[in-house]
Design an enzyme around this catalytic site. Structure first.
Site, PDB file in Angstrom:
ATOM      1  N   ILE A  19       0.549  -0.896   0.263  1.00 38.20           N
ATOM      2  CA  ILE A  19      -0.354  -0.518  -0.020  1.00 38.20           C
ATOM      3  C   ILE A  19       0.927   1.164  -0.059  1.00 38.20           C
ATOM      4  O   ILE A  19       0.370   2.295  -0.498  1.00 38.20           O
ATOM      5  CB  ILE A  19      -0.506   0.111   1.421  1.00 38.20           C
ATOM      6  CG1 ILE A  19      -1.965  -1.142   1.582  1.00 38.20           C
ATOM      7  CG2 ILE A  19      -1.792   1.516   1.313  1.00 38.20           C
ATOM      8  CD1 ILE A  19      -2.617  -1.314  -0.418  1.00 38.20           C
ATOM      9  N   ASP A  56      -3.811  -7.195  11.399  1.00 33.64           N
ATOM     10  CA  ASP A  56      -2.720  -7.218  10.620  1.00 33.64           C
ATOM     11  C   ASP A  56      -1.369  -6.977  11.232  1.00 33.64           C
ATOM     12  O   ASP A  56      -0.415  -6.886  10.383  1.00 33.64           O
ATOM     13  CB  ASP A  56      -2.589  -5.482   9.522  1.00 33.64           C
ATOM     14  CG  ASP A  56      -2.047  -5.722   7.665  1.00 33.64           C
ATOM     15  OD1 ASP A  56      -2.061  -7.500   7.894  1.00 33.64           O
ATOM     16  OD2 ASP A  56      -1.825  -5.642   7.180  1.00 33.64           O
ATOM     17  N   LYS A  92       5.711   7.894   6.172  1.00 32.45           N
ATOM     18  CA  LYS A  92       4.556   6.933   4.814  1.00 32.45           C
ATOM     19  C   LYS A  92       3.950   7.354   3.783  1.00 32.45           C
ATOM     20  O   LYS A  92       3.803   7.807   4.102  1.00 32.45           O
ATOM     21  CB  LYS A  92       4.029   5.553   6.343  1.00 32.45           C
ATOM     22  CG  LYS A  92       3.276   4.688   5.304  1.00 32.45           C
ATOM     23  CD  LYS A  92       2.596   3.817   6.252  1.00 32.45           C
ATOM     24  CE  LYS A  92       1.848   2.858   5.964  1.00 32.45           C
ATOM     25  NZ  LYS A  92       1.229   1.580   6.677  1.00 32.45           N
ATOM     26  N   VAL A 136       8.459   3.284   2.761  1.00 32.60           N
ATOM     27  CA  VAL A 136       8.395   3.951   4.066  1.00 32.60           C
ATOM     28  C   VAL A 136      10.049   4.725   3.268  1.00 32.60           C
ATOM     29  O   VAL A 136      11.282   4.216   3.169  1.00 32.60           O
ATOM     30  CB  VAL A 136       8.691   3.270   4.913  1.00 32.60           C
ATOM     31  CG1 VAL A 136       9.331   4.355   6.146  1.00 32.60           C
ATOM     32  CG2 VAL A 136       6.934   2.370   5.525  1.00 32.60           C
TER      33      VAL A 136
END
Length: 547
Positions: free
Chosen positions: A135, A287, A152, A138
């Site tokens: 997604i 997650d 991020k 960093v």
């Protein structure tokens, strides 16, 4: 657009010769023969894909198909009981070896999102990505105050890409349910819509920032988990600024042990984190794949985890928590009849299900895993039996538990890697007992009544309405069949039962269970809790006599 994406998936499947995964399936030769006629199948030999192993090709195919499929691979990587070790090892790389996007684009996004703050707050920003995920990616940076941070940055065009893939998944689910009516028992469309909500929430870094702040506040109350600090003034919907953490990925057990960390205590702390987040904090990290969980290297002897990427988090309603706690307590006590009754009362199975048979099936499936280390448990056949039972008894799983189930999958996978001898029940039972004792406190009871009473009073008028509905039909000469009367009575009973259960009964019953089963001393409970436990026993007897 959906059709084009479907053709692209078929192209990738053929290009990487993934049809080899179909070999064990019955009659798969027909589908494999059709794939061989696809032009991309023969491009395989010209593209150089043949130099990779089948497992490597699976990983590369998922990367080419994009973030939704990468997320699928990350989840599968934790299931070493279902996948060969070689394939699981390859898919595990998806948590840390996703190709980054162009650094110039990343810096342009920073400029656009932060504006003058970029030069005002940052002393330096490393253009080379520190890590890259499905997604976002960093970048390391340093503030002018000297603090080490990470930025991020959301991948460009993510919303469009994810929407296309999830729309295709929805189309697949609807098509399968229309062609095969039995498939509706798996609630595929419902699962896709739930996943849509999750993944779109993950693409909003403001939401992740809020989740991280909340989880950090909860984690500071114990020493099992460290959550990095969020710099909210330097965060937007597409950029989030966090404290730089130092840790070893949780899947590198040898390195973790070499730094002096106790793997047994670390694994136990993982279970404690899970039970604490689910029951005490009611806010859990959903997650927990190896790319998001690290072990602290600053203080190795603390046996402390460091967690990042709190975008996907979950919580359960008070009623769901009580239902889950009662299910776990019944399992620990090996009271499978109670497990079956709870499933029926919660509406997860139809009221006509034979609960003795359901209890026996649960006992047959669950009994073998007690008093065994995780390394001795073969989860694959257990899962297959659970799926078969779900089909046979038409079990409808509450969507609120989907994230909880996903987290359990990750916890199990990580636990088996760190310390295979871990007994989750031994570690979890005292934590569950502690939560139940807290639930018995007068303050908790007062809060529960305060939260639940308005909703109960709002829905009370619905119960007489059902009775009047039946009476009006009888008055008008529309005689009800026995089945219709039974359905109406059942609905009235269920609504009445759910209201009383939500307000008082679960608290009383769990209090009674704590008092009778665990030998909680009267002096430690206090007079209010003692009265509540007695009330729980009375209510329990009343429910038994009613039936």
């Amino acid at each position: 657009m959906v059709l084009l994406r479907f053709l692209q998936i078929v192209h990738v499947f053929a290009l990487y010769h993934l049809d080899e995964f179909l070999k064990p399936l019955p009659y798969s030769f027909i589908l494999r023969l059709l794939i061989k006629f696809h032009p991309s199948y023969w491009l395989h030999y010209l593209s150089g894909k043949g130099m990779y192993s089948l497992n490597e090709r699976a990983r590369l195919a998922l990367i080419q198909l994009g973030p939704v499929f990468i997320k699928l691979g990350q989840l599968l990587a934790t299931r070493r009981d279902l996948l060969p070790d070689e394939l699981a090892d390859e898919l595990e790389q998806l948590t840390e070896k996703v190709p980054p996007f162009d650094s110039k684009i990343a810096m342009a996004i920073l400029e656009q999102e932060l504006g003058e703050k970029k030069s005002q707050y940052f002393a330096s920003i490393d253009e080379k990505p520190l890590a890259s995920a499905s997604i976002a990616q960093v970048h390391a940076a340093e503030l002018k105050t000297g603090e080490q941070v990470v930025l991020k940055i959301l991948r460009p065009g993510m919303e469009k890409t994810v929407k296309r893939d999830v729309d295709l998944m929805a189309w697949f689910a609807d098509t399968i349910e229309n062609i095969i009516p039995e498939a509706q028992l798996f609630y595929l469309s419902e699962l896709v819509e739930n996943y849509r909500e999750i993944i779109f929430g993950e693409m909003n870094l403001y939401r992740e920032a809020a989740n991280t702040i909340k989880m950090r506040k909860n984690a500071l109350q114990h020493n099992y988990l460290y959550i990095p600090k969020v710099y909210l003034e330097l965060s937007t919907r597409k950029v989030m600024c966090l404290e730089l953490i130092h840790g070893i990925p949780v899947n590198q057990a040898a390195k973790i042990q070499a730094q002096g960390t106790d793997l047994k205590k670390l694994a136990e702390n993982g279970v404690k984190i899970f039970f604490t987040q689910v029951f005490k904090d009611n806010f859990f990290h959903a997650d927990m794949h190896p790319g998001n969980i690290f072990v602290n290297t600053v203080n190795p002897e603390a046996n402390q985890y460091v967690s990042v990427d709190c975008a996907i988090s979950g919580s359960l309603s008070r009623e769901d928590q009580l239902f889950l706690a009662q299910q776990l307590l019944a399992l620990i006590q090996k009271n499978y009849f109670k497990n079956a009754q709870l499933l029926i009362d919660a509406g997860w199975v139809h009221k006509d299900i034979h609960k003795e048979e359901l209890a026996l099936r649960l006992q047959k499936i669950v009994e073998p895993i007690f008093d065994q280390a995780m390394s001795d448990i073969d989860f694959a056949p257990i899962l297959l039996e659970l799926f078969a039972m779900a089909r046979e008894f038409h079990i409808h799983i509450n969507p609120n538990f989907l994230l909880f189930q996903k987290t359990l999958i990750h916890i199990e996978g990580l636990g088996k890697q760190l310390y295979p001898e871990l007994n989750v029940w031994e570690v979890g039972k005292p934590l569950l007992e502690e939560w139940v004792r807290e639930l018995l406190s007068p303050t908790a009871l007062a809060n529960a009544i305060k939260e639940t009473a308005p909703e109960m009073l709002r829905q009370l008028p619905e119960i007489p309405a059902l009775v009047f509905q039946a009476l009006n039909q009888l008055k008008d000469g529309n005689h009800l069949r026995e089945e219709e009367i039974a359905d109406l009575m059942y609905e009235i009973e269920q609504r009445n039962r759910s209201r009383s259960r939500a307000l008082l009964l679960p608290v009383g019953l769990i209090g009674a269970a704590a008092w009778l089963q665990w030998g909680v001393s009267v002096s430690s409970m206090g007079s209010g809790a003692l009265i509540l436990s007695g009330l729980g026993v009375s209510l329990l007897l009343y429910q038994i006599l009613r039936r």
